[in-house]
Design a protein around this motif. Structure first.
Motif, PDB file in Angstrom:
ATOM      1  N   HIS A 235       0.852  -1.185   0.000  1.00 24.67           N
ATOM      2  CA  HIS A 235       0.000   0.000   0.000  1.00 24.67           C
ATOM      3  C   HIS A 235       0.890   1.237   0.000  1.00 24.67           C
ATOM      4  CE1 HIS A 235       0.471  -0.287   4.514  1.00 24.67           C
ATOM      5  NE2 HIS A 235       0.481   1.046   4.410  1.00 24.67           N
ATOM      6  N   VAL A 236       0.272   2.400  -0.233  1.00 26.94           N
ATOM      7  CA  VAL A 236       1.008   3.661  -0.346  1.00 26.94           C
ATOM      8  C   VAL A 236       0.800   4.494   0.911  1.00 26.94           C
ATOM      9  CG1 VAL A 236       1.225   5.825  -1.635  1.00 26.94           C
ATOM     10  CG2 VAL A 236       0.863   3.670  -2.865  1.00 26.94           C
ATOM     11  N   VAL A 237       1.904   5.053   1.410  1.00 23.69           N
ATOM     12  CA  VAL A 237       1.836   5.962   2.553  1.00 23.69           C
ATOM     13  C   VAL A 237       2.377   7.321   2.124  1.00 23.69           C
ATOM     14  CG1 VAL A 237       4.044   5.034   3.425  1.00 23.69           C
ATOM     15  CG2 VAL A 237       2.590   6.404   4.927  1.00 23.69           C
ATOM     16  N   ILE A 238       1.569   8.348   2.359  1.00 25.44           N
ATOM     17  CA  ILE A 238       1.950   9.730   2.055  1.00 25.44           C
ATOM     18  C   ILE A 238       2.498  10.381   3.322  1.00 25.44           C
ATOM     19  CG2 ILE A 238       1.120  11.987   1.284  1.00 25.44           C
ATOM     20  CD1 ILE A 238       1.058   9.847  -0.895  1.00 25.44           C
ATOM     21  N   TYR A 239       3.552  11.168   3.151  1.00 30.02           N
ATOM     22  CA  TYR A 239       4.108  11.959   4.254  1.00 30.02           C
ATOM     23  C   TYR A 239       3.728  13.420   4.054  1.00 30.02           C
ATOM     24  CZ  TYR A 239       7.256   8.230   5.871  1.00 30.02           C
ATOM     25  OH  TYR A 239       7.782   7.066   6.381  1.00 30.02           O
ATOM     26  N   ALA A 240       3.151  14.036   5.071  1.00 29.90           N
ATOM     27  CA  ALA A 240       2.966  15.481   5.016  1.00 29.90           C
ATOM     28  C   ALA A 240       4.325  16.148   4.847  1.00 29.90           C
ATOM     29  CB  ALA A 240       2.286  15.977   6.286  1.00 29.90           C
ATOM     30  N   TYR A 241       4.333  17.288   4.216  1.00 28.98           N
ATOM     31  CA  TYR A 241       5.556  17.966   3.773  1.00 28.98           C
ATOM     32  C   TYR A 241       6.657  17.931   4.835  1.00 28.98           C
ATOM     33  CZ  TYR A 241       8.475  21.550   1.621  1.00 28.98           C
ATOM     34  OH  TYR A 241       9.522  22.234   1.047  1.00 28.98           O
ATOM     35  N   MET A 242       7.876  17.560   4.413  1.00 28.05           N
ATOM     36  CA  MET A 242       8.964  17.329   5.356  1.00 28.05           C
ATOM     37  C   MET A 242       9.987  18.457   5.399  1.00 28.05           C
ATOM     38  SD  MET A 242       9.495  13.267   4.712  1.00 28.05           S
ATOM     39  CE  MET A 242      10.752  13.105   5.985  1.00 28.05           C
ATOM     40  N   GLY A 243       9.724  19.546   4.681  1.00 27.79           N
ATOM     41  CA  GLY A 243      10.637  20.679   4.713  1.00 27.79           C
ATOM     42  C   GLY A 243      10.176  21.734   5.712  1.00 27.79           C
ATOM     43  N   LEU A 244      10.562  22.990   5.452  1.00 31.83           N
ATOM     44  CA  LEU A 244      10.170  24.096   6.334  1.00 31.83           C
ATOM     45  C   LEU A 244       8.652  24.201   6.373  1.00 31.83           C
ATOM     46  CD1 LEU A 244      12.762  26.819   5.263  1.00 31.83           C
ATOM     47  CD2 LEU A 244      12.757  25.479   7.375  1.00 31.83           C
ATOM     48  N   PHE A 245       8.084  24.011   7.551  1.00 28.13           N
ATOM     49  CA  PHE A 245       6.633  24.014   7.692  1.00 28.13           C
ATOM     50  C   PHE A 245       6.145  25.446   7.915  1.00 28.13           C
ATOM     51  CE2 PHE A 245       2.795  21.486   8.926  1.00 28.13           C
ATOM     52  CZ  PHE A 245       2.944  20.499   7.959  1.00 28.13           C
ATOM     53  N   PRO A 246       4.897  25.734   7.522  1.00 23.64           N
ATOM     54  CA  PRO A 246       4.356  27.082   7.746  1.00 23.64           C
ATOM     55  C   PRO A 246       4.469  27.497   9.209  1.00 23.64           C
ATOM     56  CG  PRO A 246       2.930  25.858   6.272  1.00 23.64           C
ATOM     57  CD  PRO A 246       3.959  24.885   6.768  1.00 23.64           C
ATOM     58  N   ARG A 247       4.710  28.787   9.413  1.00 25.86           N
ATOM     59  CA  ARG A 247       4.847  29.311  10.781  1.00 25.86           C
ATOM     60  C   ARG A 247       3.489  29.568  11.430  1.00 25.86           C
ATOM     61  NH1 ARG A 247       8.758  32.399   7.891  1.00 25.86           N
ATOM     62  NH2 ARG A 247      10.906  31.950   8.515  1.00 25.86           N
ATOM     63  N   THR A 248       2.482  29.855  10.631  1.00 19.86           N
ATOM     64  CA  THR A 248       1.153  30.143  11.182  1.00 19.86           C
ATOM     65  C   THR A 248       0.377  28.846  11.375  1.00 19.86           C
ATOM     66  OG1 THR A 248       0.133  30.371   9.009  1.00 19.86           O
ATOM     67  CG2 THR A 248       1.118  32.349   9.967  1.00 19.86           C
ATOM     68  N   PRO A 249      -0.411  28.746  12.440  1.00 19.67           N
ATOM     69  CA  PRO A 249      -1.235  27.548  12.630  1.00 19.67           C
ATOM     70  C   PRO A 249      -2.170  27.278  11.461  1.00 19.67           C
ATOM     71  CG  PRO A 249      -1.152  28.829  14.657  1.00 19.67           C
ATOM     72  CD  PRO A 249      -0.505  29.669  13.597  1.00 19.67           C
ATOM     73  N   ASP A 250      -2.791  28.327  10.915  1.00 18.63           N
ATOM     74  CA  ASP A 250      -3.706  28.143   9.787  1.00 18.63           C
ATOM     75  C   ASP A 250      -2.958  27.667   8.548  1.00 18.63           C
ATOM     76  OD1 ASP A 250      -5.839  28.894  11.328  1.00 18.63           O
ATOM     77  OD2 ASP A 250      -5.994  30.925  10.519  1.00 18.63           O
ATOM     78  N   GLY A 251      -1.766  28.192   8.327  1.00 19.76           N
ATOM     79  CA  GLY A 251      -0.964  27.741   7.189  1.00 19.76           C
ATOM     80  C   GLY A 251      -0.562  26.289   7.330  1.00 19.76           C
TER      81      GLY A 251
END
Length: 422
Positions: A235-251
């Protein structure tokens, strides 16, 4: 029930399985994290993320930290006796809540032995993906280590079902590697696991910088697995973005929601989440639960929609084919491929990586090749003119996702108490 069966049943029911990156040094804290994960309003599996000392086989430093109350950034599974880990998992890990060990080691023999002794049989990594970004271990040594660990896992008793291995190849460096190479390395690591006896496999892909290109990549990954692993269960597993994450909670929540959308729109079965705290600090258990529930809610109602015949597939197929034709023995072929530059990860500083290939972002955030080096992609991949790469242009590319999602979040209408702000 095995890890693979749990994921398959949840997928058949139309649910996306969501999973945190979570690890604590004390068994009590680790158990509390697993309890919260299990009881989240989502279809979840648990995670034991190991500490940095354990990843590099520095068990003496891990022991020193435990003995002196120095916090570790994960669970030291080698230092905790198997009976301690089994007691920590008792009543939690089981058919309705599998637990996976996550580590990051190119030399994972001690980890596999400790994991198996504790009754756990699901983990992840790979001879390429846990060598090049994270260590200076020679690639040929990592390949030998991982082949031996496959043997350990296959030979152990598994009363709950078949052991499970997940590739980390779709996450090389976390960002700025063109999707075709992420897909190719994920497929090659899955094939490595299969040829070393593992029959239950998941293949990874990390969310990158353009949603449509990511959809094409996951469709290519699924097609290649069907072609090269027809007898394996995968099966396939996706990873949420692994680089610099947004600074704002909404972002951050906007980006995580798009990761869930990517997973569901490509028919993927599982998602590794990140939290709103990622840009600032290690997240709390409560923040992990919020992320799990947000991802599960974002996934509802989204249907698969992608054609697998695309540019990412054509490039990834060429890479896989070149590696498989470089040597009859796949273990050796992986080493030969990097020596010849048939695989070459942009911006990776490992001594066994050629370091000649380079990537670039276009105006829409699509990742492409600016320099091919010796990659077997001439006539298949277009080389994008990007000009000289400087520290400024590299930092701009690294912060593209963070900036884009923070900006979009800040541009959304504000909501005041009692109603919308006009």
């Amino acid at each position: 029930m095995s890890f693979e069966r749990f994921v398959a049943q949840r997928h058949a029911a139309g649910e996306l399985v969501v999973q945190p990156r979570m690890g604590f040094d004390s068994p009590a804290a680790m158990r509390a994290g697993l309890v919260a994960t299990k009881h989240a309003n989502a279809a979840t599996v648990g995670t034991l993320t190991l500490d940095s000392y354990t990843r590099v086989r520095d068990t003496e430093s891990a022991e020193h930290a435990l003995r002196n109350g120095i916090p570790l950034n994960g669970y030291p599974i080698v230092n905790h006796p198997p009976e301690v880990t089994r007691a920590m998992l008792d009543g939690l890990e089981g058919p309705d809540f599998p637990v996976q060990v996550r580590h990051g080691s190119a030399r994972p023999v001690d980890i596999f032995r400790a994991m198996i002794a504790a009754g756990l049989h699901a983990t992840e990594g790979g001879p390429i993906s846990y060598c090049l970004p994270y260590s200076r271990t020679p690639l040929d040594e990592s390949v030998r280590n991982w082949a031996y660990c496959c043997d350990l896992l296959v030979d152990a008793e598994h009363p709950g079902g078949r052991p499970h291995l997940e590739t980390f190849g779709g996450c090389m460096l976390g960002q700025l590697c063109p999707p075709s190479e992420l897909v190719a390395i994920s497929v090659l690591e899955a094939l490595f696991f299969y040829r070393n006896g593992v029959r239950s496999i998941s293949v990874s892909y990390a969310q990158q910088t353009n949603l449509q290109q990511d959809r094409e990549a996951v469709a290519a990954l699924r097609r290649l697995c069907a072609e090269f692993l027809p007898e394996a269960t995968w099966h396939v597993v996706i990873y949420a973005y692994m680089g610099l994450f947004p600074r704002t909670p909404d972002g951050a929540m906007l980006l995580l929601g798009r990761a869930a959308e990517l997973a569901m729109s490509t028919g993927s079965e599982r998602l590794i989440v990140k939290t709103a705290a990622e840009a600032h600090r290690i997240p709390t258990v409560a923040e992990n639960v919020t992320a799990l529930e947000h991802a599960a809610a974002s996934a509802k109602g989204i249907k698969a929609m992608v054609d697998a015949d695309n540019q990412v597939y054509r490039e990834a197929y060429a890479l896989v084919d070149a590696v498989l034709n470089s040597h009859a023995d796949l273990d050796r072929a992986l080493v030969v491929a990097f020596k010849r530059g048939l695989l070459d990860v942009p911006y990776c500083l490992h001594p066994d990586n050629a370091g000649q290939a380079r990537s670039t972002l276009d105006a829409d955030g699509r990742l492409g090749w600016s320099e091919l080096g010796s990659l077997p992609l001439r006539g298949i991949a277009e080389r994008a003119p990007s000009g000289r790469i400087t520290s400024s242009t590299l930092m701009s590319a690294l912060s593209y996702v963070q900036h884009t999602h923070d900006t979009q979040a800040l541009e959304q209408p504000m909501t005041a108490i009692g109603g919308d702000s006009r």
